[in-house]
Design a protein around this motif. Structure first.
Motif, PDB file in Angstrom:
ATOM      1  N   UNK A 119       0.900   6.049  -5.704  1.00 58.36           N
ATOM      2  CA  UNK A 119      -0.515   5.757  -5.443  1.00 58.36           C
ATOM      3  C   UNK A 119      -0.820   5.819  -3.944  1.00 58.36           C
ATOM      4  N   UNK A 120       0.115   5.353  -3.118  1.00 54.88           N
ATOM      5  CA  UNK A 120      -0.073   5.437  -1.674  1.00 54.88           C
ATOM      6  C   UNK A 120      -0.169   6.887  -1.229  1.00 54.88           C
ATOM      7  N   UNK A 121       0.672   7.718  -1.819  1.00 53.53           N
ATOM      8  CA  UNK A 121       0.645   9.137  -1.476  1.00 53.53           C
ATOM      9  C   UNK A 121      -0.690   9.770  -1.866  1.00 53.53           C
ATOM     10  N   UNK A 122      -1.218   9.377  -3.012  1.00 54.41           N
ATOM     11  CA  UNK A 122      -2.512   9.902  -3.469  1.00 54.41           C
ATOM     12  C   UNK A 122      -3.622   9.465  -2.512  1.00 54.41           C
ATOM     13  N   UNK A 123      -3.592   8.191  -2.122  1.00 60.63           N
ATOM     14  CA  UNK A 123      -4.622   7.677  -1.206  1.00 60.63           C
ATOM     15  C   UNK A 123      -4.575   8.425   0.117  1.00 60.63           C
ATOM     16  N   UNK A 146      16.849   5.136   4.347  1.00 60.38           N
ATOM     17  CA  UNK A 146      16.260   4.178   3.405  1.00 60.38           C
ATOM     18  C   UNK A 146      15.232   3.263   4.083  1.00 60.38           C
ATOM     19  N   UNK A 147      15.192   3.288   5.419  1.00 54.02           N
ATOM     20  CA  UNK A 147      14.213   2.478   6.137  1.00 54.02           C
ATOM     21  C   UNK A 147      13.026   3.298   6.640  1.00 54.02           C
ATOM     22  N   UNK A 148      13.035   4.585   6.344  1.00 53.54           N
ATOM     23  CA  UNK A 148      11.913   5.412   6.747  1.00 53.54           C
ATOM     24  C   UNK A 148      10.786   5.262   5.752  1.00 53.54           C
ATOM     25  N   UNK A 149       9.654   5.821   6.113  1.00 57.26           N
ATOM     26  CA  UNK A 149       8.473   5.727   5.263  1.00 57.26           C
ATOM     27  C   UNK A 149       8.720   6.383   3.910  1.00 57.26           C
ATOM     28  N   UNK A 150       8.228   5.792   2.837  1.00 56.20           N
ATOM     29  CA  UNK A 150       8.376   6.351   1.504  1.00 56.20           C
ATOM     30  C   UNK A 150       7.538   7.610   1.359  1.00 56.20           C
ATOM     31  N   UNK A 151       8.146   8.631   0.770  1.00 56.91           N
ATOM     32  CA  UNK A 151       7.438   9.881   0.529  1.00 56.91           C
ATOM     33  C   UNK A 151       7.605  10.242  -0.942  1.00 56.91           C
ATOM     34  N   UNK A 152       6.507  10.506  -1.601  1.00 57.72           N
ATOM     35  CA  UNK A 152       6.547  10.849  -3.024  1.00 57.72           C
ATOM     36  C   UNK A 152       5.799  12.153  -3.196  1.00 57.72           C
ATOM     37  N   UNK A 153       6.419  13.101  -3.856  1.00 53.86           N
ATOM     38  CA  UNK A 153       5.789  14.392  -4.076  1.00 53.86           C
ATOM     39  C   UNK A 153       4.683  14.246  -5.135  1.00 53.86           C
ATOM     40  N   UNK A 182     -10.154  -0.162  -7.997  1.00 56.59           N
ATOM     41  CA  UNK A 182     -10.435  -0.994  -9.160  1.00 56.59           C
ATOM     42  C   UNK A 182      -9.464  -0.701 -10.297  1.00 56.59           C
ATOM     43  N   UNK A 183      -9.089   0.571 -10.451  1.00 54.82           N
ATOM     44  CA  UNK A 183      -8.200   0.968 -11.549  1.00 54.82           C
ATOM     45  C   UNK A 183      -6.775   0.462 -11.349  1.00 54.82           C
ATOM     46  N   UNK A 184      -6.349   0.288 -10.085  1.00 54.64           N
ATOM     47  CA  UNK A 184      -4.940  -0.047  -9.830  1.00 54.64           C
ATOM     48  C   UNK A 184      -4.754  -1.402  -9.155  1.00 54.64           C
ATOM     49  N   UNK A 223      10.808  -4.565 -13.556  1.00 50.03           N
ATOM     50  CA  UNK A 223       9.367  -4.407 -13.368  1.00 50.03           C
ATOM     51  C   UNK A 223       9.044  -4.148 -11.888  1.00 50.03           C
ATOM     52  N   UNK A 224       9.744  -4.850 -11.018  1.00 51.46           N
ATOM     53  CA  UNK A 224       9.529  -4.663  -9.578  1.00 51.46           C
ATOM     54  C   UNK A 224       9.819  -3.226  -9.161  1.00 51.46           C
ATOM     55  N   UNK A 225      10.929  -2.689  -9.643  1.00 52.07           N
ATOM     56  CA  UNK A 225      11.296  -1.309  -9.306  1.00 52.07           C
ATOM     57  C   UNK A 225      10.258  -0.331  -9.851  1.00 52.07           C
ATOM     58  N   UNK A 226       9.813  -0.569 -11.082  1.00 48.29           N
ATOM     59  CA  UNK A 226       8.813   0.308 -11.680  1.00 48.29           C
ATOM     60  C   UNK A 226       7.498   0.281 -10.909  1.00 48.29           C
ATOM     61  N   UNK A 227       7.065  -0.916 -10.544  1.00 52.31           N
ATOM     62  CA  UNK A 227       5.831  -1.038  -9.776  1.00 52.31           C
ATOM     63  C   UNK A 227       5.980  -0.413  -8.383  1.00 52.31           C
ATOM     64  N   UNK A 228       7.152  -0.562  -7.822  1.00 51.74           N
ATOM     65  CA  UNK A 228       7.414   0.046  -6.507  1.00 51.74           C
ATOM     66  C   UNK A 228       7.203   1.563  -6.572  1.00 51.74           C
ATOM     67  N   UNK A 229       7.747   2.193  -7.590  1.00 53.13           N
ATOM     68  CA  UNK A 229       7.608   3.634  -7.734  1.00 53.13           C
ATOM     69  C   UNK A 229       6.148   4.034  -7.970  1.00 53.13           C
ATOM     70  N   UNK A 230       5.443   3.241  -8.782  1.00 51.74           N
ATOM     71  CA  UNK A 230       4.037   3.551  -9.060  1.00 51.74           C
ATOM     72  C   UNK A 230       3.183   3.420  -7.797  1.00 51.74           C
ATOM     73  N   UNK A 231       3.402   2.337  -7.054  1.00 47.86           N
ATOM     74  CA  UNK A 231       2.603   2.110  -5.855  1.00 47.86           C
ATOM     75  C   UNK A 231       2.918   3.160  -4.783  1.00 47.86           C
ATOM     76  N   UNK A 232       4.182   3.603  -4.704  1.00 46.96           N
ATOM     77  CA  UNK A 232       4.538   4.662  -3.754  1.00 46.96           C
ATOM     78  C   UNK A 232       3.761   5.936  -4.063  1.00 46.96           C
TER      79      UNK A 232
END
Length: 331
Positions: free
Chosen positions: A44-48, A321-328, A8-10, A33-42
């Motif tokens: 968030x995916x890591x958190x999930x 660059x085609x591998x899965x996104x990983x965010x610390x 709900x928050x995101x 904006x697209x790049x910024x959202x991409x980084x945020x969602x990456x």
């Protein structure tokens, strides 16, 4: 973590990213904006994944990120440049990096075939225990030579390609288990040794090798490459090295996929040779010469083009660059 509250928050950010993905050309501000959202969602995916790994949500966010990455940098995977790079860099580099495995597999199979063939020649009674005299006569006098002219050349080439691609695919697919690869390879060379000994005892050995060598050199090399790559996949979880077992298996699995696709193309070449050159009216030396030329071209492809690509840092794995996104993230 309360997953419903997190969604709900995101949810608005994910919806906004999806809106941008469905637009045509983006303005400068929208691209930022697209790049910024991409980084945020990456992130968030890591958190999930870490706190509440819901499969459907993970799949949805991963899909959004993949589309956003392509939108931001442009789709390159299906471009002609990517196609060209596969055959000039990625595939030959994979073959070169894994050369010790498939060269060892090739050498081992050649030695075993030679030993088995010599033993069968010295023990002709073994053949008679496997086949009746009528079956042996049929093979020697009709089936082996007639096999190459039984069907139309184009249909035969397709049949050969499917069969050999299937054997190579099995070697790679079962590679993770190890022993099935050895079983498949042994069955292949056992058939070759038995047929060669039968033809030798019938004084038709020269005819047999004149039929086998034009296409068999490249064809068997491809099978041995598949076997070596399959065994490397098996070894990736036995001895992962500096990587975790999961990372090691994933890397070698992706590289095995690269090799499998490339081998399908090489086996198409050997299939064409088998269908159009082997049964042709060319003298034996010319047909064998074509097979030797194809084999030498393959080794030049690996040890010239592949070596150069490998020294440039290409490994045969999928581009980073085609591998899965990983965010610390912090726990």
């Amino acid at each position: 973590m309360d997953l419903d509250a997190y969604v709900l928050a995101h949810a608005q950010e994910w919806q906004r990213l999806e809106q941008l993905l469905h637009r045509g050309k983006l303005s400068g501000a929208e691209s930022d904006e697209l790049v910024g959202l991409y980084q945020q969602v990456a992130t968030q995916l890591s958190v999930v994944r870490t706190s509440a790994p819901d499969p459907s949500l993970v799949a949805h966010l991963s899909s959004l990120l993949a589309k956003a990455r392509n939108k931001a940098v442009g789709t390159r995977v299906s471009s002609w440049r990517g196609f060209q790079a596969f055959f000039t860099e990625r595939f030959p580099a994979a073959l070169y990096r894994l050369r010790r495995w498939w060269l060892g597999c090739l050498a081992g199979n050649v030695v075993v075939t030679g030993v088995l063939l010599l033993w069968l020649i010295d023990h002709p009674n073994v053949e008679q225990s496997l086949l009746s005299q009528q079956e042996i006569d049929q093979l020697v006098n009709n089936d082996i030579e007639g096999y190459y002219s039984e069907y139309a050349a184009s249909h035969f080439a397709l049949q050969v390609w499917i069969n050999n691609s299937w054997v190579s695919a099995l070697c790679i697919a079962f590679g993770i288990l190890g022993l099935p690869v050895i079983y498949l390879l042994y069955g292949n060379i056992e058939n070759l040794a038995v047929l060669a000994s039968l033809m030798t005892h019938a004084d038709r050995g020269q005819l047999f090798w004149g039929l086998i060598l034009p296409h068999g050199l490249l064809e068997l090399t491809c099978v041995f490459v598949a076997g070596g790559v399959g065994l490397r996949l098996f070894w990736s979880w036995i001895e992962p090295g500096e990587l975790t077992r999961t990372q090691s298996i994933a890397r070698e699995g992706r590289t095995a996929g690269t090799v499998a696709l490339g081998l399908a193309c090489l086996l198409a070449v050997s299939g064409v040779i088998e269908a159009f050159v082997t049964p042709s009216g060319l003298p034996t030396w010319a047909r064998v010469g074509i097979g030797v030329t194809a084999e030498l071209a393959f080794f030049a492809y690996v040890f010239v083009l592949g070596r150069q690509a490998h020294h440039r840092g290409v490994t045969g794995d999928v581009d980073a660059r085609y591998l899965e996104d990983r965010v610390a993230t912090q726990a």
